[in-house]
Structures are given as structure tokens and as C-alpha cells.
Scaffold this motif. Structure first.
Motif, short mmCIF file in Angstrom:
data_model
loop_
_atom_site.label_atom_id
_atom_site.label_comp_id
_atom_site.label_asym_id
_atom_site.label_seq_id
_atom_site.Cartn_x
_atom_site.Cartn_y
_atom_site.Cartn_z
N GLU A 1 0.87 -1.18 0.00
CA GLU A 1 0.00 0.00 0.00
C GLU A 1 0.90 1.23 0.00
OE1 GLU A 1 -3.95 0.68 2.33
OE2 GLU A 1 -2.31 1.48 3.58
N ASP A 2 0.68 2.12 -0.93
CA ASP A 2 1.50 3.33 -1.07
C ASP A 2 2.99 2.98 -1.18
OD1 ASP A 2 -0.79 4.93 -0.92
OD2 ASP A 2 -0.66 5.04 1.28
N GLY A 3 3.28 1.87 -1.88
CA GLY A 3 4.66 1.49 -2.15
C GLY A 3 5.38 0.76 -1.02
N ARG A 4 4.68 0.45 0.08
CA ARG A 4 5.31 -0.23 1.22
C ARG A 4 4.45 -1.40 1.66
NH1 ARG A 4 7.48 3.53 5.90
NH2 ARG A 4 8.81 1.72 6.14
N TRP A 5 5.10 -2.41 2.22
CA TRP A 5 4.37 -3.52 2.80
C TRP A 5 3.67 -3.05 4.07
CZ3 TRP A 5 3.39 -7.90 0.35
CH2 TRP A 5 4.21 -8.29 -0.69
N LYS A 6 2.41 -3.46 4.22
CA LYS A 6 1.62 -3.16 5.41
C LYS A 6 0.88 -4.43 5.82
CE LYS A 6 2.17 1.41 5.20
NZ LYS A 6 1.30 2.50 5.52
N MET A 7 0.50 -4.50 7.08
CA MET A 7 -0.30 -5.63 7.54
C MET A 7 -1.77 -5.38 7.20
SD MET A 7 1.31 -6.84 11.19
CE MET A 7 1.80 -5.24 11.85
N SER A 8 -2.38 -6.36 6.53
CA SER A 8 -3.81 -6.30 6.26
C SER A 8 -4.57 -7.25 7.18
CB SER A 8 -4.10 -6.65 4.80
OG SER A 8 -3.65 -7.96 4.50
N LYS A 9 -3.84 -8.14 7.81
CA LYS A 9 -4.40 -9.07 8.79
C LYS A 9 -3.34 -9.33 9.84
CE LYS A 9 -5.56 -13.95 9.34
NZ LYS A 9 -5.57 -15.24 8.64
N CYS A 10 -3.76 -9.30 11.09
CA CYS A 10 -2.86 -9.67 12.18
C CYS A 10 -3.71 -10.33 13.26
CB CYS A 10 -2.12 -8.44 12.73
SG CYS A 10 -0.86 -8.85 13.95
N HIS A 11 -3.60 -11.65 13.34
CA HIS A 11 -4.32 -12.42 14.35
C HIS A 11 -3.30 -13.04 15.29
CE1 HIS A 11 -8.19 -13.12 11.78
NE2 HIS A 11 -7.81 -11.85 11.81
N PHE A 12 -3.58 -12.97 16.58
CA PHE A 12 -2.67 -13.56 17.56
C PHE A 12 -3.39 -14.68 18.30
CE2 PHE A 12 -0.77 -13.82 21.83
CZ PHE A 12 0.51 -14.21 21.46
N ASN A 13 -2.77 -15.85 18.32
CA ASN A 13 -3.29 -17.01 19.03
C ASN A 13 -2.36 -17.30 20.21
OD1 ASN A 13 -4.75 -19.39 19.62
ND2 ASN A 13 -3.28 -20.59 18.45
N ARG A 14 -2.86 -17.04 21.41
CA ARG A 14 -2.06 -17.26 22.62
C ARG A 14 -1.98 -18.75 22.93
NH1 ARG A 14 -3.40 -17.23 28.31
NH2 ARG A 14 -5.55 -16.97 27.66
N TYR A 15 -0.76 -19.23 23.16
CA TYR A 15 -0.57 -20.63 23.56
C TYR A 15 -0.69 -20.78 25.07
CZ TYR A 15 1.18 -21.63 18.85
OH TYR A 15 1.31 -21.78 17.49
#
Length: 166
Positions: free
Chosen positions: A132-146
Motif C-alpha cells: 500500500e503506497d509502495g510499502r508492505w503493510k499488515m492487512s491481517k494480524c491475528h494472535f493465538n495465545r498458547y
């Protein structure tokens, strides 16, 4: 001239390194309590965020507000929530010139001076990335706690914080 195959391989490796740098910027922003840089790591709108107990969001603005509310708390000019994020074992797959996915193992430590506790947590990030706008960005970030362990910090525990500038 490098062969097209070599050029593709180099582009893939560069994308992986750029994505690693993105995740590291995100982690540093978390620990440095920098909400602007934290938010800048995500796409402008429509990100899928799921941080378990912290909540699920369909845009990064929601988690940015949670971040500000928790991380920026102060008493007598001192931070009362101290975080340390270490992400490791990146497994990044580049799907195209503008899309990728990744998994990271997180080791997280938090000192909560309000509650007098220290918490150690581990789990896994499941991310998706886009250009996005020439740079990598996170579109999804899910965290699964162990797992997580919380223990009291005793009265004999001393917590030193650096002032402005370190």
C-alpha cells in the motif's frame, strides 16, 4: 542481465526482508509506546485484527485506540505498563508482487505496575501483508495465545525506567 527466474527470486527475498522490517517496526512501536508508528504498520482501512482478549477489529483504528488506552497509561509521569515483544521464527510466503502471508512466534513480557504483576506469554501471529503506497503493510494480524503465566512482583522488586532520550 540476470535471468527472469533470478530476478523473481531476488524480488521475493527483498519482499521477505521488507516484511521482516515491517514486523520489527511494529514490535518496536509497541515497546516504545509509539501509537503513530504502530498504526502506520497496518493498511489505511479494513485490516482484520484479532488479539484475543484485547479484542477483534475490522480496522486498525480500533486496536490503535486500545493500544493508546493501555500502553500510554502513566502515574506521576512514569509508564505503568511496560512491554517487551520478541517475534521470531518468521515463516513468510510471498504470493505475488503485492501480497504475502506470514507466521511468527511471539515471546511477550509485560510488567503491570498498577496491578504489581509480571506476565509472560507466548503464542503465534498469523499475518497477511499487502503493498500500500509502495510499502508492505499488515492487512491481517491475528494472535493465538498458547499460554501465559502471571505472577506478583514483590515489594523488593525495583523497576527502573529511562527518562526521555534513554
Amino acid at each position: 542481465m540476470p535471468s527472469p527466474d533470478l530476478a523473481e527470486r531476488i524480488a521475493r527475498l527483498e519482499a521477505i526482508e521488507d516484511i521482516k522490517a515491517l514486523k520489527h517496526r511494529y514490535l518496536r512501536a509497541c515497546d516504545a509506546k509509539d501509537p503513530g508508528e504502530f498504526r502506520a504498520c497496518f493498511i489505511a482501512s479494513g485490516a482484520s485484527i484479532d488479539y484475543g482478549r484485547l479484542g477483534s477489529f475490522d480496522d486498525a483504528d480500533g486496536i490503535a485506540r486500545v493500544f493508546e488506552r493501555i500502553a500510554l497509561q502513566q502515574v506521576d509521569g512514569k509508564n505503568v505498563i511496560l512491554d517487551m515483544h520478541h517475534a521470531m521464527h518468521p515463516d513468510i510466503t510471498v504470493h505475488s508482487a503485492t501480497g504475502a502471508s506470514g507466521r511468527w512466534t511471539l515471546k511477550f513480557r509485560q510488567v503491570n505496575l498498577l496491578d504489581g504483576t509480571e506476565t509472560v506469554t507466548t503464542g503465534e501471529y498469523d499475518d497477511e501483508y499487502v503493498i500500500e503506497d509502495g510499502r508492505w503493510k499488515m492487512s491481517k494480524c491475528h494472535f493465538n495465545r498458547y499460554w501465559s503465566i502471571t505472577r506478583p512482583i514483590g515489594d523488593d522488586c525495583r523497576v527502573d525506567q529511562a527518562g526521555a532520550g534513554g
